[in-house]
Design an enzyme around this catalytic site. Sequence first.
Site, PDB file in Angstrom:
ATOM      1  CB  SER A 126      37.823  19.770  25.119  1.00 30.13           C
ATOM      2  OG  SER A 126      37.871  21.159  25.370  1.00 30.13           O
ATOM      3  CE1 TYR A 138      33.392  19.749  28.495  1.00 30.34           C
ATOM      4  CE2 TYR A 138      35.515  20.824  28.232  1.00 30.34           C
ATOM      5  CZ  TYR A 138      34.366  20.290  27.683  1.00 30.34           C
ATOM      6  OH  TYR A 138      34.193  20.297  26.310  1.00 30.34           O
TER       7      TYR A 138
HETATM    8  P1  NAD Z   1      25.704  19.665  22.802  1.00 26.84           P
HETATM    9  O1  NAD Z   1      25.154  20.040  24.136  1.00 26.84           O
HETATM   10  O2  NAD Z   1      25.244  20.387  21.582  1.00 26.84           O
HETATM   11  O3  NAD Z   1      25.506  18.117  22.531  1.00 26.84           O
HETATM   12  C1  NAD Z   1      25.751  17.166  23.516  1.00 26.84           C
HETATM   13  C2  NAD Z   1      25.125  15.863  23.098  1.00 26.84           C
HETATM   14  O4  NAD Z   1      25.359  14.909  24.145  1.00 26.84           O
HETATM   15  C3  NAD Z   1      23.610  15.949  22.901  1.00 26.84           C
HETATM   16  O5  NAD Z   1      23.232  15.089  21.844  1.00 26.84           O
HETATM   17  C4  NAD Z   1      23.066  15.416  24.231  1.00 26.84           C
HETATM   18  O6  NAD Z   1      21.764  14.867  24.129  1.00 26.84           O
HETATM   19  C5  NAD Z   1      24.098  14.351  24.524  1.00 26.84           C
HETATM   20  N1  NAD Z   1      24.142  13.961  25.927  1.00 26.84           N
HETATM   21  C6  NAD Z   1      24.316  14.730  27.019  1.00 26.84           C
HETATM   22  N2  NAD Z   1      24.254  13.969  28.125  1.00 26.84           N
HETATM   23  C7  NAD Z   1      24.055  12.694  27.719  1.00 26.84           C
HETATM   24  C8  NAD Z   1      23.902  11.448  28.393  1.00 26.84           C
HETATM   25  N3  NAD Z   1      23.940  11.354  29.727  1.00 26.84           N
HETATM   26  N4  NAD Z   1      23.690  10.350  27.651  1.00 26.84           N
HETATM   27  C9  NAD Z   1      23.609  10.419  26.290  1.00 26.84           C
HETATM   28  N5  NAD Z   1      23.746  11.558  25.610  1.00 26.84           N
HETATM   29  C10 NAD Z   1      23.967  12.681  26.318  1.00 26.84           C
HETATM   30  O7  NAD Z   1      27.296  19.788  22.990  1.00 26.84           O
HETATM   31  P2  NAD Z   1      28.492  19.901  21.940  1.00 26.84           P
HETATM   32  O8  NAD Z   1      29.080  21.242  22.108  1.00 26.84           O
HETATM   33  O9  NAD Z   1      28.095  19.424  20.594  1.00 26.84           O
HETATM   34  O10 NAD Z   1      29.520  18.883  22.612  1.00 26.84           O
HETATM   35  C11 NAD Z   1      29.810  17.614  22.092  1.00 26.84           C
HETATM   36  C12 NAD Z   1      31.172  17.173  22.619  1.00 26.84           C
HETATM   37  O11 NAD Z   1      32.174  18.077  22.162  1.00 26.84           O
HETATM   38  C13 NAD Z   1      31.266  17.165  24.138  1.00 26.84           C
HETATM   39  O12 NAD Z   1      32.011  16.051  24.570  1.00 26.84           O
HETATM   40  C14 NAD Z   1      32.006  18.450  24.442  1.00 26.84           C
HETATM   41  O13 NAD Z   1      32.718  18.371  25.644  1.00 26.84           O
HETATM   42  C15 NAD Z   1      32.936  18.519  23.255  1.00 26.84           C
HETATM   43  N6  NAD Z   1      33.467  19.849  22.970  1.00 26.84           N
HETATM   44  C16 NAD Z   1      32.636  20.893  22.715  1.00 26.84           C
HETATM   45  C17 NAD Z   1      33.197  22.132  22.444  1.00 26.84           C
HETATM   46  C18 NAD Z   1      32.358  23.331  22.119  1.00 26.84           C
HETATM   47  O14 NAD Z   1      32.916  24.432  22.035  1.00 26.84           O
HETATM   48  N7  NAD Z   1      31.070  23.195  21.897  1.00 26.84           N
HETATM   49  C19 NAD Z   1      34.572  22.305  22.469  1.00 26.84           C
HETATM   50  C20 NAD Z   1      35.380  21.217  22.743  1.00 26.84           C
HETATM   51  C21 NAD Z   1      34.815  19.993  22.999  1.00 26.84           C
END
Ligand code: NAD
Length: 256
Positions: free
Chosen positions: A138, A151
């Site tokens: 991130s 985080y």
């Molecule tokens: P999201 O909530 O849409 O998806 C998260 C996924 O992780 C889901 O499939 C959920 O079921 C799974 N998950 C959560 N806990 C889990 C566990 N204990 N075991 C197995 N699966 C689990 O989130 P997202 O925004 O798509 O985030 C995905 C990644 O991208 C994360 O690592 C997040 O930190 C990173 N990220 C997101 C953003 C953003 O703006 N959305 C920005 C930078 C980084």
Amino acid sequence: MLKGKTALVTGSTSGIGLGIALTLAKEGANIVLNGFGDHAGPKAAVEALGVQVGYHGADMSKPAEIEAMMAYIDQAFGGCDILVNNAGIQHVANVDDFPPEKWDAIIAINLSSAFHTMRLALPGMKKKNWGRVVNIASTHGLVASAGKSAYVAAKHGLVGLTKSAALETALLPVTVNAICPGWVLTPLVQKQIDDRSAREKLDPAEAKRQLLAEKQPSLQFTTPEELGALTVFLCSDAAVNVRGQAWAMDGGWTAQ
Ligand code: NAD
């Protein structure tokens, strides 16, 4: 381009992970999905692209379940060629109010899970003499924001883990890199928009605009499809000398 390769994308039942899984499948990679909630819908969407698809529901905070998932991939797919560590959660509170169990869960899911999948996948990649690890960090792996200590610590740790593993594999056609997205409109971020909208009595569109304006100069969300395209590039032969990088895709957030 990725025909015959198998990609595990953790946390791929939603958001960024599902976007990356679909993009890798369009390049011909077989896909193993993981994550909570409905997995039949995501599985059917990937299957429609004509590749082999598996699913394992390992809870990424539990090393024994991660071990079972990696054993399943070895047995059903002959190993994991592309590993995308994407599962992640968020909790927002100041350090002095941060619930210790939330701290432990964020470190386990956002950081330690990547150590476990990597320690189990790298031997197979070395044996096959080809592999790609893409860790979804991130902007918070590069800079901080208030209220996100766990985080930020986990994502900085993930960038560090990426660099160490990249050095350990530097002589092999196995690369390890991180991608650092800015804001992406997924359920993880929608919750932060909803919280802001309720806290500051803003209509949802204004809460969204303010969230972007605070950090992301492009005023555009990064999309799962864009992140999928960068992942495909990191998996390509052209990217063999991209090693140990934390590649931001953040609309200018970390250029400031
Ligand atoms: P999201 O909530 O849409 O998806 C998260 C996924 O992780 C889901 O499939 C959920 O079921 C799974 N998950 C959560 N806990 C889990 C566990 N204990 N075991 C197995 N699966 C689990 O989130 P997202 O925004 O798509 O985030 C995905 C990644 O991208 C994360 O690592 C997040 O930190 C990173 N990220 C997101 C953003 C953003 O703006 N959305 C920005 C930078 C980084």
